[in-house]
Write an enzyme that holds these catalytic residues in place. Sequence first.
Site, short mmCIF file in Angstrom:
data_model
loop_
_atom_site.label_atom_id
_atom_site.label_comp_id
_atom_site.label_asym_id
_atom_site.label_seq_id
_atom_site.Cartn_x
_atom_site.Cartn_y
_atom_site.Cartn_z
N ASP A 264 0.84 -1.21 0.05
CA ASP A 264 0.01 0.03 -0.02
C ASP A 264 0.80 1.35 -0.04
O ASP A 264 0.71 2.30 0.91
CB ASP A 264 -0.82 -0.05 1.16
CG ASP A 264 -1.79 -1.48 1.50
OD1 ASP A 264 -2.46 -1.69 0.36
OD2 ASP A 264 -1.80 -1.79 2.44
N GLU B 193 -11.04 0.75 -3.23
CA GLU B 193 -10.39 1.21 -2.17
C GLU B 193 -9.23 2.01 -2.45
O GLU B 193 -8.96 2.57 -3.68
CB GLU B 193 -10.05 -0.04 -1.58
CG GLU B 193 -8.82 -1.00 -2.34
CD GLU B 193 -8.52 -2.23 -1.49
OE1 GLU B 193 -8.94 -2.45 -0.33
OE2 GLU B 193 -7.87 -3.19 -2.03
#
Length: 549
Positions: free
Chosen positions: A49, A215
């Site tokens: 991420d 997301e």
Amino acid sequence: MRNKLFFIVLIGLFPFTLLAEQSTVSKVWVPDLGNGYYKNPIIYADYSDPDVCRVGDDYYLVSSSFDAVPGLPVLHSKDLVNWTIIGHALQQQPPYDHFSKTQHGGGVWAPAIRYHDGMFYIYYPDPDYGIYMVKAKNPAGPWSTPALVQGGKGLEDPCPLWDTDGKVYLVHAYAGSRAGIRDILVMNQMNQKGTKFINEGVIVYDGHGVDEDVEGPKLYKRDGYYYILAPAGGFDQGWEIALRSKNIYGPYERHVVMNQGKSDIVSPHQGGWVETKTGQSWFLHFAQPTTYGRLVYLEPMKWVNGWPIIGKDQGNGIGEPVDQYQMPNVGKKYPVATPQTSDDFSSGTLGLQWQWQANPQATWVFPFKSKGVLRLYGQLLPKEFKNYWDVPNILMQKFPAPEFTATTKVTFNPSMEGDRAGLIVMGMDYADLTIENGAKGLILTQNSCLKADKGSAEMVHSSLPLTTSTLWLRVHVSDFSQITSQDKTLKVTCRFSYSLDGKNFSAFGNPFVATEGKWIGAKVGLFCTRQQWSHDAGYLDVHNFLIDK
């Protein structure tokens, strides 16, 4: 000046040194090809991420860290290819009692890093507690105590924006596993300090039916448009979308800006956009997770008719990931550097590559500078102990390459029968090479535990009496699914060996197929435990830990 600065943060009596720069070059993975080009992934390790920002000539990257401590690693680069770990934004993870135990899959999810008005900010989500913010004047630290911006279950992947009119916004997603809702992006306004939400939030994008699993939103403003870059479609067949609007609350137009295309890089996923001083745009992201975790890729990015194209243009306004590409133009060439791996413990500090499985206690480990070793004291196993999956005092680092060898020289000084210490490869399955203090003295065992996350017991594969307390432990890791087509079922295979002189190594035990952890890649590291309480624990002196081919 940067190379001469350092900061020391104490966790009780436990020291971590935040080095402003400590350039190292890996012996197992170097993305800078030395000829003006680089290869992907630029970081062959689980910095999942990723998000990035630039301040002057310097680039800073952060990634999720889940329950590993210290958490929120901060990496530095001058050219977006050569990266070094400079610190961690979390020296302990709140709530502190909760994270005194392993919390696999919990903790720090996808963060965002931004620089505003002389201060670095990181916003990160804990999906069980809410969205936190930490800040620092120096990205190497020290960072502030985490402030809870918004409590609640399921809030994930926040990203702030300081607008030109002085207002402060934050976009985030929802984790269905906690919130019971998903596939939406929500915009909130914050107070001027960026420490609290001041409205209830507005849905700015609903991905149901079009962009399932949307997301990881990243929020930007460019040429009068608000942009949200976000992944959708999941880990197996995902893509990257861009949303744009003249109004922060929408409505937003949508465009796919990157997918796998004809590349071998499956499901290019979330990341961040950054612009060089020379005006080039670049995008850092991860792709489909493997046993090694979520590796970091660097893609060229260009703007066409107000939309970004990330990676190599397929000719339809959508990019695909690149295997190799020309180095970013940052005005000059910089030395090769890679995230730290090997550690000889001679500096009297613990290298920044190391993390625990939980918030550490002061007595777990001490650098012993005069002896040039790292001393791990045996910690009492948890009352509910079934295997090492939930043992907090395991000191580990990420797998750093598709093939590598980890070798450590250790001296074991047990206190009581049942004391154990050694080298471990940890995932939902794990294996270890262990020195144990048995009823008749020291023995070397090689063990594995399949489905450790389900509470399975360890299995002993080999055992050998020892006449010395000092020996070398080794594991060789190979991704056979990449380097040979003869038996792809072998996948990431670990082979253990030991030596009594540091030169001649003997194979020991059974080959072990490594597995990922909960949302993370496999790790390799050290442990020292005991079964009985005493007033003076046994310990493991670690002379070095070397990563090589």
